[in-house]
Design a protein around this motif. Structure first.
Motif, PDB file in Angstrom:
ATOM      1  N   GLN A   1       5.363   9.717   3.893  1.00  0.00           N
ATOM      2  CA  GLN A   1       5.134  10.594   2.739  1.00  0.00           C
ATOM      3  C   GLN A   1       5.880  10.093   1.508  1.00  0.00           C
ATOM      4  O   GLN A   1       5.341  10.104   0.391  1.00  0.00           O
ATOM      5  N   ILE A   2       7.130   9.658   1.684  1.00  0.00           N
ATOM      6  CA  ILE A   2       7.906   9.149   0.555  1.00  0.00           C
ATOM      7  C   ILE A   2       7.292   7.863   0.022  1.00  0.00           C
ATOM      8  O   ILE A   2       7.241   7.628  -1.193  1.00  0.00           O
ATOM      9  N   ASP A   3       6.792   7.017   0.925  1.00  0.00           N
ATOM     10  CA  ASP A   3       6.112   5.785   0.512  1.00  0.00           C
ATOM     11  C   ASP A   3       4.898   6.098  -0.349  1.00  0.00           C
ATOM     12  O   ASP A   3       4.627   5.409  -1.352  1.00  0.00           O
ATOM     13  N   ASP A   4       4.143   7.121   0.037  1.00  0.00           N
ATOM     14  CA  ASP A   4       2.963   7.500  -0.742  1.00  0.00           C
ATOM     15  C   ASP A   4       3.363   7.926  -2.157  1.00  0.00           C
ATOM     16  O   ASP A   4       2.705   7.567  -3.143  1.00  0.00           O
ATOM     17  N   VAL A   5       4.448   8.675  -2.255  1.00  0.00           N
ATOM     18  CA  VAL A   5       4.922   9.115  -3.561  1.00  0.00           C
ATOM     19  C   VAL A   5       5.356   7.917  -4.407  1.00  0.00           C
ATOM     20  O   VAL A   5       5.052   7.824  -5.602  1.00  0.00           O
ATOM     21  N   LEU A   6       6.065   6.964  -3.781  1.00  0.00           N
ATOM     22  CA  LEU A   6       6.526   5.777  -4.508  1.00  0.00           C
ATOM     23  C   LEU A   6       5.358   4.934  -4.998  1.00  0.00           C
ATOM     24  O   LEU A   6       5.386   4.398  -6.118  1.00  0.00           O
ATOM     25  N   HIS A   7       4.326   4.818  -4.170  1.00  0.00           N
ATOM     26  CA  HIS A   7       3.146   4.051  -4.589  1.00  0.00           C
ATOM     27  C   HIS A   7       2.457   4.732  -5.770  1.00  0.00           C
ATOM     28  O   HIS A   7       1.997   4.061  -6.707  1.00  0.00           O
ATOM     29  N   ALA A   8       2.382   6.069  -5.718  1.00  0.00           N
ATOM     30  CA  ALA A   8       1.754   6.796  -6.823  1.00  0.00           C
ATOM     31  C   ALA A   8       2.555   6.607  -8.105  1.00  0.00           C
ATOM     32  O   ALA A   8       1.979   6.422  -9.192  1.00  0.00           O
ATOM     33  N   LEU A   9       3.875   6.634  -7.996  1.00  0.00           N
ATOM     34  CA  LEU A   9       4.716   6.440  -9.170  1.00  0.00           C
ATOM     35  C   LEU A   9       4.605   5.022  -9.722  1.00  0.00           C
ATOM     36  O   LEU A   9       4.675   4.810 -10.933  1.00  0.00           O
ATOM     37  N   SER A  10       4.440   4.053  -8.812  1.00  0.00           N
ATOM     38  CA  SER A  10       4.329   2.659  -9.258  1.00  0.00           C
ATOM     39  C   SER A  10       3.087   2.449 -10.116  1.00  0.00           C
ATOM     40  O   SER A  10       3.085   1.614 -11.023  1.00  0.00           O
ATOM     41  N   HIS A  11       2.034   3.207  -9.843  1.00  0.00           N
ATOM     42  CA  HIS A  11       0.812   3.083 -10.636  1.00  0.00           C
ATOM     43  C   HIS A  11       1.002   3.653 -12.041  1.00  0.00           C
ATOM     44  O   HIS A  11       0.307   3.255 -12.976  1.00  0.00           O
ATOM     45  N   LEU A  12       1.947   4.583 -12.167  1.00  0.00           N
ATOM     46  CA  LEU A  12       2.204   5.159 -13.480  1.00  0.00           C
ATOM     47  C   LEU A  12       3.037   4.246 -14.363  1.00  0.00           C
ATOM     48  O   LEU A  12       3.064   4.404 -15.582  1.00  0.00           O
ATOM     49  N   GLY A  13       3.741   3.314 -13.727  1.00  0.00           N
ATOM     50  CA  GLY A  13       4.547   2.349 -14.473  1.00  0.00           C
ATOM     51  C   GLY A  13       5.640   3.007 -15.286  1.00  0.00           C
ATOM     52  O   GLY A  13       6.426   3.812 -14.794  1.00  0.00           O
ATOM     53  N   GLY A  14       5.684   2.664 -16.579  1.00  0.00           N
ATOM     54  CA  GLY A  14       6.731   3.174 -17.462  1.00  0.00           C
ATOM     55  C   GLY A  14       6.679   4.673 -17.643  1.00  0.00           C
ATOM     56  O   GLY A  14       7.696   5.305 -17.952  1.00  0.00           O
ATOM     57  N   VAL A  15       5.512   5.274 -17.439  1.00  0.00           N
ATOM     58  CA  VAL A  15       5.390   6.730 -17.580  1.00  0.00           C
ATOM     59  C   VAL A  15       6.264   7.427 -16.547  1.00  0.00           C
ATOM     60  O   VAL A  15       6.921   8.438 -16.837  1.00  0.00           O
TER      61      VAL A  15
END
Length: 309
Positions: free
Chosen positions: A158-172
């Motif tokens: 679950q934490i990995d999924d959150v990190l991947h989602a955040l990585s797509h947002l980049g600087g945001v």
């Protein structure tokens, strides 16, 4: 990207995050420990290494504060509360925790906001033997680090999924995290300012004024609101002072007290925070109450008499 950085510098990140937080920096280390748990799901032995690093880093930082508490006593506690973004009553709250739980406070300290940074210097100021402190603090540090890393390992997907989602947002994502952190610090500073204004509005008496009033009138009762217990007794007090337990205020708290007296409350915390709260409560009960400016430290520095607590 975050996963790649953590894979390379994970142990260093754990050590620095824990060390800085336990030294007093407003940087939460629990998210880093959670990441260590996530990383351990794909790297053999990483959970144990990060657990050892986190526990030792906490022990080093807590040991420094314990030493400061031994050398400087309550002065280091007052300084910590002044620079902290926590309310000014933090010393009394931590004293009360030691009074109720004793050494178990060191075991639960890291799970309680505000208690973690003050428990080690308070243990030193209270004269806890160094070996005893190391043992109980080591247990508390190990339990805290183990739980955080274990939760990260348990919910690594679950934490990995959150990190991947955040990585797509980049600087945001970084901007949002920064805004959230600033908002949290801003709220704590605003809350501190509100508490400070409430404290500053209350009338105070200097030690000489309080003593003169007590000599002129026969109905003055000094009220000591510092935390104490059979295992953590008070070393001294103002002669004739009564003790009021701020953790047990109720209808019976003033049983046997002279109802027509004027109460002068005092404590040993920054801003006379506990004494002000006690005086406000006494006024709510229909009594006359004032506050001793500077607490028992100001009284002692003025060279006025004290008796054993």
């Amino acid at each position: 990207m975050l996963n790649d950085l953590f894979s390379e510098y994970g142990l260093l990140a754990v050590a620095l995050a824990v060390l800085l937080e336990q030294l007093g920096a407003p940087i939460p280390s629990t998210p880093v420990l959670l990441l260590a748990g996530v990383e351990s799901a794909t790297r053999d032995g990483f959970a144990l290494r990060s657990f050892v690093v986190a526990t030792l880093a906490a022990l080093v930082a807590n040991g420094l504060w314990f030493w400061a508490g031994q050398r400087l006593g309550r002065r280091v506690l007052a300084t910590l509360c002044r620079i902290s973004i926590s309310p000014d009553s933090c010393v009394r709250q931590n004293e009360a925790s030691f009074a109720r739980r004793g050494v178990l406070t060191l075991v639960i300290a890291k799970f309680v906001p505000g208690l973690s940074i003050l428990a080690p210097p308070l243990a030193g100021a209270l004269g806890m033997p160094a070996a005893r402190f190391v043992g109980w603090n080591l247990l508390g540090s190990a339990l805290w680090a183990g739980v955080a890393i274990g939760v990260g390992r348990l919910f690594h997907e679950q934490i990995d999924d959150v990190l991947h989602a955040l990585s797509h947002l980049g600087g945001v994502a970084l901007a949002l995290a920064g805004v959230a952190l600033l908002a949290y610090i801003g709220w704590r500073l605003w809350r501190r300012a509100v508490v400070r204004r409430e404290l500053d509005r209350f009338e105070r008496l200097g030690p000489a004024e309080a003593l003169a009033l007590a000599q002129q009138r026969g109905d003055i009762v000094f009220v000591d609101v510092r935390a104490c217990s059979p295992t953590m007794p008070l070393e001294n007090r103002i002669p004739g002072a009564r003790h009021l337990d701020m953790g047990a205020l109720g209808e019976t708290a003033l049983a046997g007290w002279p109802a027509a007296s004027v109460f002068i409350t005092y404590c040993a915390c920054p801003g006379d925070a506990s004494a002000v709260r006690a005086a406000i409560w006494l006024k709510q009960q229909g009594h006359q109450a004032q506050v001793l400016r500077g607490g028992i430290e100001a009284w002692a520095q003025a060279g006025l008499a004290l008796e054993p607590g």
